[in-house]
Design a protein around this motif. Structure first.
Motif, PDB file in Angstrom:
ATOM      1  N   LEU A   1      30.030  71.850  -7.053  1.00  0.00           N
ATOM      2  CA  LEU A   1      30.040  72.077  -5.596  1.00  0.00           C
ATOM      3  C   LEU A   1      29.108  73.227  -5.204  1.00  0.00           C
ATOM      4  CD1 LEU A   1      31.513  71.846  -2.935  1.00  0.00           C
ATOM      5  CD2 LEU A   1      33.179  73.293  -3.590  1.00  0.00           C
ATOM      6  N   ALA A   2      29.206  74.211  -6.056  1.00  0.00           N
ATOM      7  CA  ALA A   2      28.280  75.290  -5.626  1.00  0.00           C
ATOM      8  C   ALA A   2      26.759  74.918  -5.505  1.00  0.00           C
ATOM      9  CB  ALA A   2      28.492  76.413  -6.717  1.00  0.00           C
ATOM     10  N   LEU A   3      26.262  73.940  -6.673  1.00  0.00           N
ATOM     11  CA  LEU A   3      24.756  73.677  -6.619  1.00  0.00           C
ATOM     12  C   LEU A   3      24.352  72.660  -5.708  1.00  0.00           C
ATOM     13  CD1 LEU A   3      24.691  73.421 -10.529  1.00  0.00           C
ATOM     14  CD2 LEU A   3      23.500  75.178  -9.267  1.00  0.00           C
ATOM     15  N   MET A   4      25.331  71.725  -5.238  1.00  0.00           N
ATOM     16  CA  MET A   4      25.231  70.970  -4.128  1.00  0.00           C
ATOM     17  C   MET A   4      25.017  71.661  -2.704  1.00  0.00           C
ATOM     18  SD  MET A   4      27.789  68.198  -2.757  1.00  0.00           S
ATOM     19  CE  MET A   4      28.902  69.308  -2.066  1.00  0.00           C
ATOM     20  N   LEU A   5      25.657  72.876  -2.699  1.00  0.00           N
ATOM     21  CA  LEU A   5      25.618  73.666  -1.399  1.00  0.00           C
ATOM     22  C   LEU A   5      24.412  74.622  -1.521  1.00  0.00           C
ATOM     23  CD1 LEU A   5      29.225  74.730  -0.784  1.00  0.00           C
ATOM     24  CD2 LEU A   5      28.038  72.867   0.511  1.00  0.00           C
ATOM     25  N   LEU A   6      24.170  75.265  -2.551  1.00  0.00           N
ATOM     26  CA  LEU A   6      23.226  75.911  -2.681  1.00  0.00           C
ATOM     27  C   LEU A   6      21.755  75.440  -2.775  1.00  0.00           C
ATOM     28  CD1 LEU A   6      24.444  78.404  -5.443  1.00  0.00           C
ATOM     29  CD2 LEU A   6      24.271  79.082  -3.044  1.00  0.00           C
ATOM     30  N   SER A   7      21.604  74.160  -3.260  1.00  0.00           N
ATOM     31  CA  SER A   7      20.225  73.622  -3.400  1.00  0.00           C
ATOM     32  C   SER A   7      19.809  72.781  -2.267  1.00  0.00           C
ATOM     33  CB  SER A   7      20.537  72.350  -4.549  1.00  0.00           C
ATOM     34  OG  SER A   7      21.420  71.390  -4.558  1.00  0.00           O
ATOM     35  N   LEU A   8      20.930  72.421  -1.351  1.00  0.00           N
ATOM     36  CA  LEU A   8      20.549  71.880   0.003  1.00  0.00           C
ATOM     37  C   LEU A   8      19.391  72.346   0.877  1.00  0.00           C
ATOM     38  CD1 LEU A   8      21.105  69.314   1.760  1.00  0.00           C
ATOM     39  CD2 LEU A   8      23.113  70.485   2.914  1.00  0.00           C
ATOM     40  N   PRO A   9      19.653  73.821   1.207  1.00  0.00           N
ATOM     41  CA  PRO A   9      18.672  74.204   1.869  1.00  0.00           C
ATOM     42  C   PRO A   9      17.115  74.170   1.263  1.00  0.00           C
ATOM     43  CG  PRO A   9      20.433  75.871   1.839  1.00  0.00           C
ATOM     44  CD  PRO A   9      20.636  74.826   0.855  1.00  0.00           C
TER      45      PRO A   9
END
Length: 300
Positions: free
Chosen positions: A188-196
Motif C-alpha cells: 500500500l505504501a509503495l503503491m501510493l509513494l511510487s505513483l507521483p
C-alpha cells in the motif's frame, strides 16, 4: 517449513524477474514499478482479510516507514536495470545480498548465522563470480571489472545493498505485526509513494494523442495489457507472502540466500525467453550457488 517456503519464494522470484523484464521493456521502469505494487496490493489485502488483523507493536511503524523508503528506491533501480540489461547477467548479482545481511542483522537484531550458515552464504556468493567465468581469460579480476563497467550491473549491485538492509527490516516489521499485515501495508505504501514518480516520469506526447502526464501514464499501462499486469502483480504478491511467512521462522540471511537461487531459473529464462548468450558459463555458477544453498539448509 522454512526451507520449503524459501524454495517457493526462489521459484516465484525467478518468474517474477523474467516477467518484470518483459513488462519494464514494454512500458518503462517507473510505470512497471508502480504496476507491481498497484496490482499486488489487492491480493495481499485479501490475504490480510483472511488472516485477520494482528496486534501491532509500536515499533512497527518506524520500521515500516524506513523499509518502504528503501524498497521505493530499490524498485526503480531494479526495473531500470532489468529494462536495459540482460536478465541472466544482472539478476545473479542480487545473490550478493547475503554478504551484507549478517552485518545488518548483527546491528539490528544481535543475531549471526553459525559457521555452516556462513559457509553456505560464501558459496552462494562465489557462484555469482563464476557466472561470469567466460571473461576470466582476461585476468582473475576481469569478471568483476566487466561488472563495474556495466551500468545495469552497477544499479543491480546498489539494489543488492539496499535489499540487504530492507530484508532485515522486513523481518523486524513482520515480527512486530504479522506477514499478512506487513505485506499489505508495504505494498500500500509503495503503491501510493511510487505513483507521483511514475506519473511525473511518463512523458506525455504521442500515446493516443494525449498531452497530459496522467493520461500518458494510463496509456503506457494499457500497453502491457490487463492480463500482463495481473500476472505482474500476482507473481510478486505470492512471492511476498511466502517470503514473509518464512521470515517468522529463521534469519533473513538464510531466506534471502535461498531466494537468490532462483537465479538458476532466471539464467535459463534469460537464454530461452530473451535469447541471451553465455548459458554454459553461467550455469557453472548456478551449480556453486546450489551447493551453497544445500550447505545452508543442512548445516546452517
Amino acid at each position: 517449513m522454512w526451507p520449503l517456503l524459501a524454495v517457493g519464494t526462489a521459484l516465484l522470484y525467478a518468474l517474477h524477474g523474467a516477467w518484470s523484464t518483459r513488462i519494464s521493456r514494454r512500458i518503462g521502469a517507473l510505470p512497471a514499478a508502480w504496476a507491481l505494487y498497484g496490482f499486488s496490493f489487492p491480493v495481499l489485502a485479501l490475504y490480510l482479510a483472511i488472516r485477520g488483523l494482528p496486534v501491532v507493536d509500536p515499533g512497527f511503524w518506524p520500521t515500516w516507514s524506513a523499509a518502504a523508503a528503501g524498497h521505493l528506491l530499490a524498485s526503480y533501480l531494479f526495473f531500470s536495470a532489468l529494462r536495459t540489461g540482460e536478465l541472466s547477467l544482472t539478476f545473479p548479482l542480487l545473490a550478493l545480498t547475503p554478504i551484507f545481511v549478517p552485518a545488518v542483522e548483527w546491528v539490528l537484531l544481535d543475531e549471526l548465522p553459525g559457521a555452516g550458515g556462513l559457509t553456505g552464504i560464501a558459496l552462494t556468493v562465489a557462484g555469482v563470480y563464476l557466472l561470469n567465468l567466460g571473461s576470466i581469460e582476461a585476468g582473475i579480476f576481469a569478471p568483476l571489472l566487466a561488472l563495474a563497467r556495466d551500468g545495469p550491473a552497477v544499479r543491480t549491485l546498489a539494489v543488492a545493498v539496499i535489499w540487504s538492509v530492507t530484508g532485515t527490516m522486513d523481518r523486524v516489521a513482520v515480527l512486530d505485526s504479522s506477514p499478512a499485515f506487513y505485506g499489505a501495508m508495504l505494498t500500500l505504501a509503495l503503491m501510493l509513494l511510487s505513483l507521483p514518480f511514475a506519473v511525473a516520469g511518463t512523458r506525455p506526447g504521442a500515446e493516443a494523442g494525449e498531452s497530459r502526464r496522467l493520461r500518458a501514464f494510463r496509456s503506457r499501462l494499457r500497453g502491457a495489457g490487463r492480463g500482463g499486469l495481473l500476472i505482474h502483480g500476482a507473481l510478486f504478491a505470492f512471492m511476498l507472502i511466502l517470503q514473509m511467512e518464512a521470515l517468522t521462522l529463521t534469519l533473513a540471511s538464510y531466506i534471502l540466500s535461498i531466494k537468490r537461487t532462483g537465479t538458476v531459473v532466471a539464467v535459463l529464462l534469460g537464454s530461452l525467453a530473451f535469447r541471451e548468450g553465455g548459458l554454459r558459463d553461467r550455469l557453472v555458477g548456478t551449480i556453486v550457488t546450489l551447493a551453497g544453498t544445500l550447505v545452508l539448509v543442512l548445516f546452517g
